[in-house]
Design a protein around this motif. Structure first.
Motif, PDB file in Angstrom:
ATOM      1  N   GLY A  88      -0.922  -7.086  -2.730  1.00 27.56           N
ATOM      2  CA  GLY A  88      -1.778  -5.917  -2.824  1.00 27.56           C
ATOM      3  C   GLY A  88      -3.253  -6.264  -2.962  1.00 27.56           C
ATOM      4  O   GLY A  88      -4.015  -5.518  -3.598  1.00 27.56           O
ATOM      5  N   ASP A 112      -0.890  -8.929   1.638  1.00 29.17           N
ATOM      6  CA  ASP A 112      -0.240  -7.620   1.622  1.00 29.17           C
ATOM      7  C   ASP A 112       0.780  -7.530   0.486  1.00 29.17           C
ATOM      8  O   ASP A 112       0.856  -6.514  -0.227  1.00 29.17           O
ATOM      9  CB  ASP A 112       0.451  -7.355   2.958  1.00 29.17           C
ATOM     10  CG  ASP A 112      -0.531  -7.161   4.095  1.00 29.17           C
ATOM     11  OD1 ASP A 112      -1.724  -6.911   3.825  1.00 29.17           O
ATOM     12  OD2 ASP A 112      -0.111  -7.287   5.267  1.00 29.17           O
ATOM     13  N   GLU A 136      -6.956  -6.996  -1.199  1.00 26.76           N
ATOM     14  CA  GLU A 136      -7.722  -6.702   0.010  1.00 26.76           C
ATOM     15  C   GLU A 136      -8.076  -7.988   0.739  1.00 26.76           C
ATOM     16  O   GLU A 136      -8.354  -9.020   0.127  1.00 26.76           O
ATOM     17  CB  GLU A 136      -9.014  -5.951  -0.344  1.00 26.76           C
ATOM     18  CG  GLU A 136      -8.793  -4.555  -0.920  1.00 26.76           C
ATOM     19  CD  GLU A 136      -8.239  -3.584   0.117  1.00 26.76           C
ATOM     20  OE1 GLU A 136      -8.596  -3.720   1.304  1.00 26.76           O
ATOM     21  OE2 GLU A 136      -7.448  -2.700  -0.269  1.00 26.76           O
TER      22      GLU A 136
END
Length: 417
Positions: free
Chosen positions: A164, A161, A166
């Motif tokens: 950034g 997270d 996935e």
């Protein structure tokens, strides 16, 4: 389940005779008269509560039997079992490792359990074929599958997270893994994208299989780790270290891959299903699990332990009845509910899955394309020592991959002759 380590027991052959299938069948037909005291041993204290529950289930079914469960630490387990085998006084039921079963079976220390697997209660069709075959010596089976151990891609959601990136999916490729490892590495924060550990079971065996290679050709009794497919896979593995996306071999010597992951210093780790209990006990470790990335094909380890009966047992009727129960749907469901291992019996995994808030389905789904751990038949310990010597140099970047794997294959194959 502990990490698999290849330790060979040195046994004297022919101390005890193996039970015949006819005798086993006769025993099963007279279950109402079964009685006696039995001792069962294993090396993992984390799994002792589950084994006790299974033993209690058996004793409810056979009230004239008493089963004692004993845990012996891994480092002592095989040494003590070897001494007991040579003295003709092994525990009645032992949890057996696939790398050790041949030594004990050929030494006459284990009973033939083929008839149980041909029966109605713990039939062979209810277990993964490759796990069954791990305990097959010649035409006979010397273990009733206990559990399966698979490998998944564990990932730290908080690190993903923050970067950034996935989360991994089950259709990730090798390129996806490399790209994510680069994006997740943050040297200023002391965070690496992945741990590329010098560990066959926990890392590079799966990469070799995913690339269409093998470590050992059991049919022809030859080491094939020097194949182009295996070389390419190990070059991919060490490239994480070369590019700085993974701690070095020296780093991992001071802090294990699991400690890196548990402390939030690494974003991704290839880890076995047997680490779930440990990982879920770590406060604030927010992780997910995906299937391993795909190379040329999907592949992971799917190995497991089994329940074996000592041929020296003084209560063969009770011991055979116990391992049959332990391999039954009822017994395996009890193991599932204990949460410490994925039961081997098909269809009993859901209670195990339900115990975790994290989605563990990847660790069950991947069993369908799992591989057995590679063994080196009678030369397991010799082969392991050779691999350990050269792989340490390969992963420390001191020895080129092709040269290291060529030396491994040459020396193992020479030892087999």
């Amino acid at each position: 389940m502990k990490k698999y380590k290849k330790i060979t027991a040195i046994l004297t052959a022919g101390i005890m005779t193996m039970a015949s299938g006819a005798f086993a069948a006769e025993v099963m037909a007279e279950e109402n008269n079964i009685s006696g005291e039995l001792k069962m041993i294993f090396w993992d204290s984390n799994q002792e509560p589950g084994l006790v529950k299974m033993a209690e289930g058996f004793m409810e079914k056979y009230p004239d039997c008493k089963v004692t469960v004993e845990t012996v630490p891994w480092d002592e387990y095989w040494m003590k079992l070897q001494a007991a085998a040579q003295g003709g006084n092994m525990p009645d039921v032992v949890v057996m490792h696939p790398d050790e079963v041949q030594n004990y079976a050929e030494g006459g220390m284990l009973m033939d359990l083929t008839d149980i697997l041909n029966g109605d209660v713990a039939n062979a069709e209810n277990f993964p074929e490759n796990v069954l075959n791990d305990f097959k010596v010649g035409d006979s089976y010397y273990g009733i599958p206990k559990d399966i151990g698979t490998l998944g891609l564990f990932y730290n959601k908080d690190i993903f997270d923050a970067a950034g990136v996935e989360y991994p999916t089950d259709d990730w490729t090798w390129d996806d893994l490399m790209t994510a490892a680069e994006a997740l590495t943050d040297k200023e924060k002391g965070i690496y994208g992945i741990v590329a550990e010098n560990n066959g079971q926990d890392f590079y065996w799966s990469l070799i299989w995913q690339n269409g290679g093998e470590i050992f050709d059991k049919e022809n009794n030859v080491c094939v780790i020097d194949s182009p497919e295996a070389i390419e896979a190990i070059e991919y593995a060490v490239s994480f270290i070369e590019k700085g996306y993974s701690p070095t071999a020296a780093d991992v010597a001071n802090l294990t891959d699991d400690q890196y992951f548990e402390s939030g210093k690494v974003a991704m780790n290839f880890a076995g299903s047997w680490y779930l209990t440990e990982y879920t006990s770590v406060e604030d470790l927010n992780f997910g699990i995906a299937e391993l990335p795909t190379g040329k094909e999907k592949a992971t380890i799917n190995s497991g332990m089994a329940f074996s009966v000592a041929s020296s047992t003084e209560n063969p009727e009770a011991a055979l009845a116990l391992v049959e129960y332990l391999g039954s749907e009822e017994g395996q469901t009890l193991e599932a509910e204990s949460g410490v291992a994925i039961p081997a019996y098909n269809g009993t995994q859901q209670p195990w899955m339900d115990l975790y808030t994290v989605d563990v389905s990847a660790l069950v789904d991947c069993a369908s394309y799992g591989h057995s751990s590679p063994g080196f038949t009678a030369s397991t310990s010799v082969g392991t020592a050779i691999i350990d010597e050269y792989m340490a140099q390969v992963f420390s970047l001191e020895l080129p991959v092709e040269e290291g794997l060529t030396k491994i294959a040459e020396e193992i194959n020479a030892s087999l002759q």
